[in-house]
Design a protein around this motif. Structure first.
Motif, PDB file in Angstrom:
ATOM      1  N   THR A  72       5.981   2.195 -15.356  1.00  0.00           N
ATOM      2  CA  THR A  72       4.655   2.210 -14.586  1.00  0.00           C
ATOM      3  C   THR A  72       4.351   1.206 -14.093  1.00  0.00           C
ATOM      4  O   THR A  72       3.949   0.977 -12.845  1.00  0.00           O
ATOM      5  N   ARG A  73       4.725  -0.114 -14.583  1.00  0.00           N
ATOM      6  CA  ARG A  73       5.565  -1.243 -13.378  1.00  0.00           C
ATOM      7  C   ARG A  73       5.786  -1.122 -12.037  1.00  0.00           C
ATOM      8  O   ARG A  73       4.831  -1.406 -11.410  1.00  0.00           O
ATOM      9  N   ARG A  74       6.553   0.217 -12.535  1.00  0.00           N
ATOM     10  CA  ARG A  74       7.590  -0.125 -10.551  1.00  0.00           C
ATOM     11  C   ARG A  74       6.200   1.518  -9.699  1.00  0.00           C
ATOM     12  O   ARG A  74       6.252   0.643  -8.668  1.00  0.00           O
ATOM     13  N   ILE A  77       3.632  -0.789  -8.064  1.00  0.00           N
ATOM     14  CA  ILE A  77       4.654  -1.640  -6.829  1.00  0.00           C
ATOM     15  C   ILE A  77       3.980  -0.540  -6.076  1.00  0.00           C
ATOM     16  O   ILE A  77       4.234  -1.175  -4.599  1.00  0.00           O
ATOM     17  N   VAL A  78       4.854   0.821  -6.119  1.00  0.00           N
ATOM     18  CA  VAL A  78       4.988   1.872  -4.643  1.00  0.00           C
ATOM     19  C   VAL A  78       2.978   1.707  -4.556  1.00  0.00           C
ATOM     20  O   VAL A  78       2.951   1.610  -3.639  1.00  0.00           O
ATOM     21  N   GLN A  79       2.637   2.026  -5.283  1.00  0.00           N
ATOM     22  CA  GLN A  79       0.924   2.144  -5.275  1.00  0.00           C
ATOM     23  C   GLN A  79       0.824   1.017  -4.217  1.00  0.00           C
ATOM     24  O   GLN A  79      -0.185   1.048  -4.258  1.00  0.00           O
ATOM     25  N   HIS A  80       0.907   0.157  -5.346  1.00  0.00           N
ATOM     26  CA  HIS A  80       0.037  -1.696  -4.478  1.00  0.00           C
ATOM     27  C   HIS A  80       0.779  -1.607  -2.637  1.00  0.00           C
ATOM     28  O   HIS A  80      -0.371  -2.381  -1.983  1.00  0.00           O
ATOM     29  N   THR A  81       2.029  -1.860  -2.359  1.00  0.00           N
ATOM     30  CA  THR A  81       2.312  -1.499  -1.182  1.00  0.00           C
ATOM     31  C   THR A  81       1.847  -0.828  -0.279  1.00  0.00           C
ATOM     32  O   THR A  81       1.753  -1.285   1.177  1.00  0.00           O
ATOM     33  N   ASN A  82       1.390   0.706  -0.813  1.00  0.00           N
ATOM     34  CA  ASN A  82       1.072   1.581  -0.008  1.00  0.00           C
ATOM     35  C   ASN A  82      -0.531   1.138   0.133  1.00  0.00           C
ATOM     36  O   ASN A  82      -0.270   1.830   1.707  1.00  0.00           O
ATOM     37  N   ALA A 172      -4.599  -6.783  -9.540  1.00  0.00           N
ATOM     38  CA  ALA A 172      -5.382  -6.858 -11.006  1.00  0.00           C
ATOM     39  C   ALA A 172      -4.440  -5.989 -11.431  1.00  0.00           C
ATOM     40  O   ALA A 172      -3.983  -6.253 -12.785  1.00  0.00           O
ATOM     41  N   SER A 173      -4.410  -5.041 -11.587  1.00  0.00           N
ATOM     42  CA  SER A 173      -3.839  -4.059 -12.551  1.00  0.00           C
ATOM     43  C   SER A 173      -2.285  -4.142 -12.108  1.00  0.00           C
ATOM     44  O   SER A 173      -1.431  -4.343 -13.814  1.00  0.00           O
ATOM     45  N   ARG A 174      -1.123  -4.844 -11.715  1.00  0.00           N
ATOM     46  CA  ARG A 174       0.014  -4.587 -11.687  1.00  0.00           C
ATOM     47  C   ARG A 174       0.458  -6.125 -12.138  1.00  0.00           C
ATOM     48  O   ARG A 174       0.979  -5.818 -13.461  1.00  0.00           O
ATOM     49  N   TYR A 175      -0.945  -7.222 -11.706  1.00  0.00           N
ATOM     50  CA  TYR A 175      -0.533  -8.718 -12.855  1.00  0.00           C
ATOM     51  C   TYR A 175      -0.932  -8.390 -14.553  1.00  0.00           C
ATOM     52  O   TYR A 175      -0.727  -9.074 -15.726  1.00  0.00           O
ATOM     53  N   ALA A 176      -1.740  -7.405 -14.688  1.00  0.00           N
ATOM     54  CA  ALA A 176      -2.096  -6.982 -16.057  1.00  0.00           C
ATOM     55  C   ALA A 176      -1.232  -6.148 -16.353  1.00  0.00           C
ATOM     56  O   ALA A 176      -1.184  -6.968 -17.757  1.00  0.00           O
ATOM     57  N   ALA A 177      -0.231  -5.390 -15.747  1.00  0.00           N
ATOM     58  CA  ALA A 177       0.422  -4.596 -16.531  1.00  0.00           C
ATOM     59  C   ALA A 177       1.168  -4.971 -17.285  1.00  0.00           C
ATOM     60  O   ALA A 177       2.555  -4.830 -17.632  1.00  0.00           O
ATOM     61  N   SER A 178       1.696  -6.288 -16.510  1.00  0.00           N
ATOM     62  CA  SER A 178       3.065  -7.825 -16.403  1.00  0.00           C
ATOM     63  C   SER A 178       2.659  -7.950 -17.777  1.00  0.00           C
ATOM     64  O   SER A 178       3.961  -8.704 -18.120  1.00  0.00           O
TER      65      SER A 178
END
Length: 258
Positions: A72-74, A77-82, A172-178
């Motif tokens: 999910t974290r990986r 990252i793909v969604q975030h960079t896109n 926000a989703s990325r750093y919440a998931a971490s």
């Protein structure tokens, strides 16, 4: 963070501790057999079956959960960079006079994300970097919103601003998931069960005259490696398992922002 490093330390120490636990179980078994040779194994099979079934179930649960969160974290990252790439391209729709300031903030924003990954082991530095990203988000949003309202074209607001909003939401989703992990209680219970299982294994080996070192070492090695892999999946960036390939997407994105 202290709990994270402690759990990795315990995973590393689990190999010798498991061997000791098996030896303790073997000696208990030898004493029991000396006192009651016929009844030493009475009821042990049922206890072993229950403990190992629970142990296997907990291993399957924690491994599946840790691996799922890792993926999910990986994917985030793909969604975030896109999303960042899309928002960067849609800056072309805004008035030319505000684009240099926005593009500068975008570069600083991606630099800040890369810095967060590089300082993953330093909680204080990561918190400061995330706070800095929050300030950049406010500045980017205010500049873009003001520019879109002054431009007057409806397609500017309906295309540029939602792209920025998606970018911020994924941050926000990325750093919440971490920050989401299996409860430490489950980790400690898994370690406790591994010691109980090794104790029962040692007890079962008491019927042999000599220690089977090959089986003992293999069992201890598999248990310690299995727990380490689970912990490493759950806390990537702190052990052998890393997210370097996924993180490199930000570096590649940053290179396109020259």
């Amino acid at each position: 963070m202290a709990d994270t490093y402690l759990i990795f330390l315990i995973a590393g120490l689990l190999f010798p501790v498991t061997l000791i636990s098996m030896e303790v179980g073997r000696r208990i078994g030898l004493r029991r057999m000396a006192k009651d040779p016929e009844g030493a194994r009475a009821g042990v099979g049922a206890v072993e079956g229950a403990v190992f079934a629970l142990f296997g179930l907990l291993i399957a649960f924690t491994f599946t959960s840790a691996a799922s969160r890792y993926e999910t974290r990986r994917n985030l990252i793909v969604q975030h960079t896109n999303a960042i790439g899309t928002a960067w391209l849609r800056l072309d729709m805004l008035p030319a006079e505000v684009q240099p300031a926005l593009r500068k903030d975008f570069r600083l924003y991606v630099d800040g994300i890369i810095k967060v990954h590089q300082q993953a082991g330093n909680k204080e530095a990561v918190d400061k970097a995330i706070a800095y990203l929050g300030k950049l988000q406010d500045e980017i949003w205010k500049l873009a919103e003001t520019a879109a309202s002054r431009d007057g074209r409806p397609q500017v607001a309906t295309l540029a601003l939602p792209a920025l909003n998606e970018m911020f939401d994924l941050t926000a989703s990325r750093y919440a998931a971490s920050r989401f992990h299996v409860s430490m209680v489950i980790f400690w219970f898994l370690i406790f069960l591994s010691l109980i299982a090794s104790l029962l294994v040692g007890y079962a080996m008491a019927s042999a005259k000599l220690r089977n070192w090959l089986h003992m070492i293999l069992f201890a090695l598999l248990i310690s490696l299995m727990l380490y892999v689970i912990f490493d999946f759950e806390y990537p960036r702190h052990g052998i398992i890393q997210m370097g390939n996924a993180d490199h997407l930000y570096i590649e994105l940053r290179e396109t922002m020259q």
